[in-house]
Design an enzyme around this catalytic site. Structure first.
Site, PDB file in Angstrom:
ATOM      1  N   ASP A 394       0.724  -0.999  -0.060  1.00 50.16           N
ATOM      2  CA  ASP A 394      -0.029   0.161  -0.040  1.00 50.16           C
ATOM      3  C   ASP A 394       0.926   1.386  -0.063  1.00 50.16           C
ATOM      4  O   ASP A 394       1.932   1.241   0.834  1.00 50.16           O
ATOM      5  CB  ASP A 394      -0.860   0.112   1.459  1.00 50.16           C
ATOM      6  CG  ASP A 394      -1.738   1.210   1.211  1.00 50.16           C
ATOM      7  OD1 ASP A 394      -2.676   1.425   0.541  1.00 50.16           O
ATOM      8  OD2 ASP A 394      -1.234   2.107   2.319  1.00 50.16           O
ATOM      9  N   ASP A 396       1.228   5.290   0.589  1.00 52.26           N
ATOM     10  CA  ASP A 396       0.692   6.496   1.220  1.00 52.26           C
ATOM     11  C   ASP A 396       1.304   7.627   1.193  1.00 52.26           C
ATOM     12  O   ASP A 396       2.036   8.047   1.725  1.00 52.26           O
ATOM     13  CB  ASP A 396       0.237   5.905   2.617  1.00 52.26           C
ATOM     14  CG  ASP A 396      -0.410   6.872   3.414  1.00 52.26           C
ATOM     15  OD1 ASP A 396      -0.779   8.193   2.780  1.00 52.26           O
ATOM     16  OD2 ASP A 396      -1.097   6.720   4.619  1.00 52.26           O
ATOM     17  N   GLU A 398       1.311  11.361   0.836  1.00 50.90           N
ATOM     18  CA  GLU A 398       0.696  12.545   1.199  1.00 50.90           C
ATOM     19  C   GLU A 398       1.273  13.801   1.099  1.00 50.90           C
ATOM     20  O   GLU A 398       1.968  14.349   1.738  1.00 50.90           O
ATOM     21  CB  GLU A 398       0.199  12.354   2.720  1.00 50.90           C
ATOM     22  CG  GLU A 398      -0.725  11.021   3.237  1.00 50.90           C
ATOM     23  CD  GLU A 398      -1.007  10.858   4.559  1.00 50.90           C
ATOM     24  OE1 GLU A 398      -0.933  12.028   5.091  1.00 50.90           O
ATOM     25  OE2 GLU A 398      -1.330   9.937   4.754  1.00 50.90           O
ATOM     26  N   TYR A 466     -11.652  11.782   6.519  1.00 45.87           N
ATOM     27  CA  TYR A 466     -11.418  12.253   7.906  1.00 45.87           C
ATOM     28  C   TYR A 466     -10.323  13.277   8.031  1.00 45.87           C
ATOM     29  O   TYR A 466      -9.654  13.732   6.965  1.00 45.87           O
ATOM     30  CB  TYR A 466     -11.103  11.129   9.099  1.00 45.87           C
ATOM     31  CG  TYR A 466     -10.179   9.860   8.442  1.00 45.87           C
ATOM     32  CD1 TYR A 466      -8.679  10.534   8.390  1.00 45.87           C
ATOM     33  CD2 TYR A 466     -10.463   8.864   8.047  1.00 45.87           C
ATOM     34  CE1 TYR A 466      -7.873   9.523   8.051  1.00 45.87           C
ATOM     35  CE2 TYR A 466      -9.392   7.813   7.646  1.00 45.87           C
ATOM     36  CZ  TYR A 466      -8.049   8.274   7.539  1.00 45.87           C
ATOM     37  OH  TYR A 466      -7.099   7.344   7.147  1.00 45.87           O
TER      38      TYR A 466
END
Length: 624
Positions: A394, A396, A398, A466
């Site tokens: 995965d 991630d 950002e 979120y």
């Protein structure tokens, strides 16, 4: 993922005393069986006709002492393994040991030989040492179940094969096994349960219920007995069984994905371990785990925390299968615990997640040479030491071509190029996924990168719906950090789950490749007088680990919800104002996700849930 990620480079971590490591090397020379004697051990020999164990206190420094046990083969045939048992009075204990595996049950202590020092030729001796504390002396010593003075001859014969197991109480996810007892001249200690040839449990009874199975799946079981000196007997006959069900609705979450993030740093201050997934009941209700995080440095995938990942030694009470790690086993830490978890819950797939809020800095360089990045990730994830643990990777980042902790200018195509290279390298047999922004505002982060193009290579996206609002805006206005839908007075248009999902679908990302994100925590302000959203504040509310953020398991008791807004609960307690998801709001969000045709949901992260996993249960129930 969540911005409550601690600064891992400065985090304190306790490392167990390893004074025995240096002594092991010396012991290998001092205690080694002569080579000529070792040649005679190529074929297993009967146990020695006589053996003794003696204890010596090597030194005492007031607050502790060094003890040593010595096993001597006084017989005429080789001893194949040894186990010493003794009792200490209350207040005396072993703190660390070397050259043996030492465990205890209350005041009763057991030391077992290791793979390299179990065999003792006639006339030879082997010793192991330990550091202890307390004033007491050992008593009631037994060697291989007999008196330590050699007055009773240790048993030799291995146990017989147990009866072939029978199955009963077969369900979609479990099966009960029963078998007739094995026999042994000195007694049977326990049984290893084998599924598809691999050991999944050790039990003392002649029954075992295997849970966490996949509906409509074939399994084969057998059992093997172990005697009091840990000799294994022959494997029993095998029995095959097929779990019931098999339709999509019989799986955890139905035919939807229920994925949770497990953080490597959680084993420190949070004291949250892989075993907690079992004791909470969550393991049977999830489909996937993302292990967070590996680092991205100099454009390559690297280890995030080697101690937590594969070096931390687990005690029996912390371990998934109730067995303690030894200093010399090839894999320890979270990776080994995840391996044990998969053995008990074979339906779970595990991905290794790289990057995150703190460790995304290496992605821009990775984007300059996607093939090299993909190769580095593959080499690490598929390392032979733990390749069987992981089912994919995965990413991630950002955020690609946008600002997170730092700002990136790699260009709109960078994520697509990176995804293509990684998928090509890992192949169809591995999952390749990504956690992505949920900024659905006009000209926002979703517009900054080619998420539709990259989706051709990713199996799915974890859309981080979120952290839209929080106390980084110290004076407010107060707002739910994970609103499902727009509402009047929202501080920023486009900052909702519905806006993010709609924009991604409009760009061409298939709905089934989108997972809705749930935070297992709340965000809050203090100095708030207004109960409804939109109030002013003076700063971040106090939190256990970080101001402005708190786990759901804490908030549900300290600041219960007083209302809902945009599908998310909020709470006003004194001058503190919090927003967070509850089982009820999660249920509503899961209904919404199914109506949108999404692939399921994911959450950040396990340790924020209650000890009985009520939020995981809510996602699982809501997705069915």
């Amino acid at each position: 993922m969540s911005t409550d990620t601690p600064p891992r480079r400065s985090r304190f971590r306790w490392i167990p005393l390893r004074s025995g490591r240096s002594k092991v090397i010396a012991g290998l020379t001092a205690l080694a069986v002569p080579f000529a004697a070792m040649v005679g051990l190529a074929t297993p020999a009967a146990a020695a006709t006589s053996a003794t164990a003696t204890y010596t206190k090597k030194s005492d420094w007031g607050s502790g002492f060094e003890g040593q046990w010595t096993v001597k083969n006084t017989g005429t045939t080789a001893l194949s393994s040894w186990t010493i048992e003794w009792d200490y009075p209350a207040g005396t204990r072993v703190n660390s040991a070397w050259d043996a595996t030492v465990t205890n049950s209350g005041n009763s202590w057991t030391a077992k030989s290791l793979g390299w020092n179990g065999s003792i030729a006639p006339g030879a001796s082997v010793s192991f040492g330990f550091n202890g504390s307390g004033p007491g002396a050992p008593s009631g010593c037994k060697l291989n179940g007999a008196s330590c003075d050699g007055s009773t001859v240790p048993g030799d014969n291995p146990p017989s094969a147990p009866g072939t197991p029978t199955t009963s109480d077969v369900t979609n996810t479990s099966v009960k096994l029963s078998w007739s007892a094995a026999t042994d001249d000195k007694g049977v200690k326990n049984y290893d349960v084998l599924r598809n040839g691999a050991k999944i449990a050790t039990v003392t009874d002649t029954t075992y219920t295997n849970t966490g199975l996949t509906a409509g799946t074939d399994y084969t079981y057998a059992v093997q007995a172990r005697d009091t000196i840990d000799q294994l007997g022959p494997v029993s006959g095998s029995v095959s069984v097929r779990t019931t069900g098999g339709g999509g609705g019989e799986q955890p979450g139905g035919d939807k994905i229920n994925l949770g993030y497990f953080t490597n740093w959680g084993v420190y201050g949070r004291n949250y371990h892989v075993k907690n997934l079992v004791t909470s009941g969550s393991a049977a209700k999830i489909t996937h785990i993302n292990y967070a995080f590996g680092n991205v440095q100099n454009g390559k995938c690297t280890i995030g925390d080697s101690y937590a990942d594969y070096d931390k030694a687990y005690t029996a009470d912390q371990s998934v299968d109730g067995k303690a790690d030894t200093w010399d086993q090839p894999l320890r830490g979270n990776f080994n615990q995840l391996r044990k978890l998969k053995a008990q819950y074979p339906h779970i797939k595990i991905l290794w997640s790289f990057g995150g809020w703190t460790w995304s800095g290496g992605f821009p360089q990775a984007a300059q040479n996607p093939a090299a990045f993909a190769q580095s990730c593959y080499d690490l994830v598929e390392d032979p030491r733990w390749a069987d643990v992981f089912d994919g990777i995965d990413l991630d980042w950002e955020y690609p071509n946008a600002c997170g902790l730092t700002c990136d200018t790699s260009g709109p195509a960078a994520l697509k190029n990176l995804a293509s290279a990684v998928k090509t390298k890992f192949g169809a047999g591995n999952l390749v996924t990504a956690a992505i922004t949920a900024d659905g505002s006009a000209g926002g982060k979703i517009d900054a990168a080619d998420y539709a193009g990259a989706a051709q290579s990713f199996d799915w996206y974890n859309v981080m719906t979120y952290d839209f609002f929080g106390a980084w805006a110290a004076k407010g206005p107060t707002a739910p950090h994970s609103p499902l839908t727009p509402y009047t007075g929202i501080p920023q248009e486009g900052f909702t789950s519905a806006d993010a999902i709609a924009k991604l679908k409009a760009k061409g990302v298939p709905a089934k490749k989108l997972l809705l994100g749930i935070g297992f925590y709340g965000r809050g302000w203090t100095g708030v007088t207004q109960s409804a959203p939109g109030g002013t504040a003076t700063g971040a509310a106090p939190g256990t680990y970080e101001a402005g953020i708190e786990d759901y398991k804490v908030l549900k008791n300290t600041c219960p919800a007083t209302g809902t807004i945009a599908g998310t609960a909020y709470a006003h307690c004194g001058t503190n104002w919090w927003s967070y998801d509850t089982p009820a709001t999660i249920g509503s969000k899961m209904t919404w996700a199914k109506n949108q045709g999404l692939g399921g949901a994911f959450f950040w992260e396990f340790s924020g849930d209650t000890t009985n996993g009520e939020l995981v249960s809510a996602i699982n129930s809501g997705l069915k």
